[in-house]
Write a protein that holds these residues in place. Structure first.
Motif, PDB file in Angstrom:
ATOM      1  N   TRP A 135       0.549  -1.196   0.147  1.00 43.59           N
ATOM      2  CA  TRP A 135      -0.043   0.148  -0.004  1.00 43.59           C
ATOM      3  C   TRP A 135       1.168   1.267   0.377  1.00 43.59           C
ATOM      4  O   TRP A 135       1.866   0.758   0.612  1.00 43.59           O
ATOM      5  CB  TRP A 135      -0.919  -0.142   0.780  1.00 43.59           C
ATOM      6  CG  TRP A 135      -2.098  -1.065   1.136  1.00 43.59           C
ATOM      7  CD1 TRP A 135      -2.532  -1.741   0.416  1.00 43.59           C
ATOM      8  CD2 TRP A 135      -1.863  -1.727   2.454  1.00 43.59           C
ATOM      9  NE1 TRP A 135      -3.367  -2.515   0.234  1.00 43.59           N
ATOM     10  CE2 TRP A 135      -3.104  -2.748   1.890  1.00 43.59           C
ATOM     11  CE3 TRP A 135      -1.987  -1.818   4.094  1.00 43.59           C
ATOM     12  CZ2 TRP A 135      -3.780  -3.936   2.827  1.00 43.59           C
ATOM     13  CZ3 TRP A 135      -2.342  -2.645   4.447  1.00 43.59           C
ATOM     14  CH2 TRP A 135      -3.523  -3.448   4.702  1.00 43.59           C
ATOM     15  N   PHE A 178      -4.229   7.351   1.475  1.00 40.34           N
ATOM     16  CA  PHE A 178      -5.599   7.036   2.368  1.00 40.34           C
ATOM     17  C   PHE A 178      -6.291   7.624   3.405  1.00 40.34           C
ATOM     18  O   PHE A 178      -5.743   8.068   4.553  1.00 40.34           O
ATOM     19  CB  PHE A 178      -5.174   5.611   2.874  1.00 40.34           C
ATOM     20  CG  PHE A 178      -4.572   4.613   1.950  1.00 40.34           C
ATOM     21  CD1 PHE A 178      -4.769   3.434   2.803  1.00 40.34           C
ATOM     22  CD2 PHE A 178      -3.599   4.872   0.785  1.00 40.34           C
ATOM     23  CE1 PHE A 178      -4.995   2.173   1.110  1.00 40.34           C
ATOM     24  CE2 PHE A 178      -3.449   3.811   0.232  1.00 40.34           C
ATOM     25  CZ  PHE A 178      -3.769   2.402   0.565  1.00 40.34           C
ATOM     26  N   ASP A 237      -5.639   6.972  -2.934  1.00 39.08           N
ATOM     27  CA  ASP A 237      -5.193   5.872  -3.589  1.00 39.08           C
ATOM     28  C   ASP A 237      -5.980   4.799  -2.204  1.00 39.08           C
ATOM     29  O   ASP A 237      -5.992   3.444  -2.807  1.00 39.08           O
ATOM     30  CB  ASP A 237      -4.109   5.753  -2.899  1.00 39.08           C
ATOM     31  CG  ASP A 237      -3.363   6.387  -3.733  1.00 39.08           C
ATOM     32  OD1 ASP A 237      -2.888   6.280  -5.495  1.00 39.08           O
ATOM     33  OD2 ASP A 237      -2.410   7.282  -3.318  1.00 39.08           O
ATOM     34  N   GLY A 238      -6.735   4.896  -1.663  1.00 35.59           N
ATOM     35  CA  GLY A 238      -7.392   3.579  -0.942  1.00 35.59           C
ATOM     36  C   GLY A 238      -8.522   4.765   0.308  1.00 35.59           C
ATOM     37  O   GLY A 238      -8.249   6.020   0.014  1.00 35.59           O
ATOM     38  N   LYS A 273     -10.264  -0.019  -5.649  1.00 30.46           N
ATOM     39  CA  LYS A 273      -8.650   0.311  -4.863  1.00 30.46           C
ATOM     40  C   LYS A 273      -8.896   0.116  -3.007  1.00 30.46           C
ATOM     41  O   LYS A 273      -9.990  -0.308  -2.934  1.00 30.46           O
ATOM     42  CB  LYS A 273      -8.937   2.450  -4.769  1.00 30.46           C
ATOM     43  CG  LYS A 273      -8.360   2.234  -6.437  1.00 30.46           C
ATOM     44  CD  LYS A 273      -8.080   4.025  -5.917  1.00 30.46           C
ATOM     45  CE  LYS A 273      -7.632   4.961  -7.264  1.00 30.46           C
ATOM     46  NZ  LYS A 273      -7.729   5.550  -7.668  1.00 30.46           N
ATOM     47  N   PRO A 274      -8.016  -0.532  -2.316  1.00 28.11           N
ATOM     48  CA  PRO A 274      -7.917  -0.829  -0.983  1.00 28.11           C
ATOM     49  C   PRO A 274      -8.600  -0.264  -0.114  1.00 28.11           C
ATOM     50  O   PRO A 274      -8.829   1.122  -0.026  1.00 28.11           O
ATOM     51  CB  PRO A 274      -6.721  -1.001  -0.406  1.00 28.11           C
ATOM     52  CG  PRO A 274      -5.960  -0.074  -1.189  1.00 28.11           C
ATOM     53  CD  PRO A 274      -6.580  -0.056  -2.889  1.00 28.11           C
TER      54      PRO A 274
END
Length: 297
Positions: A2, A6, A37-38, A70-71
């Motif tokens: 990761w 976030f 990104d998450g 995305k996570p």
């Protein structure tokens, strides 16, 4: 595993104190559109400790619906290890991509207890784990020796470093190299943390100012530090709102002004009022009035 920005997203409530999934969906989508990104749900900023486990799973589902693959990480922060492990199992079944885990929220675990608790949660959920090290808020310091023990388990993949001491980030990176993805968890230390090698930012004010947050991160990764610093200096008064007992109320108020959202909280938290509200609103309005143009990156 990761990297990037976030957001620790806020949880939105209706006037009757039920979850406002439509508003969460709208606000979470703005994070994704800005290039985050998450997502991390139900953390301190997300008022996770005020939510039932079923409510937290419902917030997770809403976030998954807008994350675009995305996570999405579930925060695991319970008083009892048994309850943390139970939530980890439920979140894994619900499709979480991983966990951000606080060792304990009430009892201040010693090093052996910290390791045992974190391992118990990792084993229960069997998903990648971001270790949340925050000795300021939770009075449990996940030190480098503790991380050495946890590093033996491949499920521990990242650290959210929130000790409020930039030297700790350097110590982790020097000691472990690239074993852990190291995220900064302190908004008003983000530039400094990225400058010394952190590759992620668990961000708070990003929920109101996503484009500026992403721009700082991307410029730093591109080595364009002077441009990043110019934005960061503008951003600092806002980022300071994250380092406060009232961070939830502060940041939700920023969402009111920047996104047209609301600042409803779950009691015992209540929206800011009086002189405290006026001071925070001045910070927000002053920043919005001189919002910088962002370079292409």
């Amino acid at each position: 595993m990761w990297t990037g920005v976030f957001p620790a997203v806020t949880t939105k409530f209706n006037a009757d104190d039920t979850l406002d999934h439509a508003e969460m969906e709208r606000c979470f989508a703005l994070q994704m559109e800005a290039g985050c990104d998450g997502l991390i749900v139900c953390g301190s900023l997300g008022e996770g400790s005020m939510l039932s486990q079923d409510e937290r799973l419902a917030v997770l589902k809403t976030a998954q619906g807008v994350a675009g693959g995305k996570p999405v990480l579930m925060t695991i922060a319970e008083a009892a290890t048994r309850d943390s492990a139970n939530l980890a199992r439920k979140a894994a079944k619900a499709g979480a991509d991983g966990f951000m885990v606080v060792p304990s929220t009430i009892y201040h675990t010693d090093p052996a207890e910290t390791v045992a608790t974190l391992k118990a949660v990792a084993e229960a959920g069997d998903l990648p784990v971001m270790i949340y090290s925050n000795r300021v808020a939770y009075r449990v310091d996940v030190t480098v020796p503790i991380m050495e023990d946890l590093a033996k388990d491949a499920r521990f993949v990242a650290v959210k470093e929130s000790s409020d001491d930039i030297r700790r980030a350097t110590e982790i990176l020097t000691h472990f190299g690239d074993r852990f993805d190291v995220f900064t968890g302190v908004d008003n230390l983000a530039f400094e943390a990225l400058a010394v090698g952190c590759t992620g930012w668990v961000a708070g004010l990003v929920v109101a100012f996503p484009k500026e947050t992403v721009a700082i991160y991307r410029l730093m990764q591109a080595g364009r530090t002077a441009e990043a610093l110019a934005i960061y200096r503008w951003f600092r008064p806002l980022l300071d709102l994250d380092v406060s007992t009232y961070l939830v109320q502060n940041i939700k108020l920023a969402e009111v002004h920047a996104l047209g959202s609301n600042d409803r909280c779950r009691m015992p938290r209540m929206p800011l009022s009086g002189e405290r509200r006026a001071k925070v609103e001045k910070v927000i309005r002053d920043a919005i009035a001189c919002r910088p143009a962002l370079p292409a990156v």
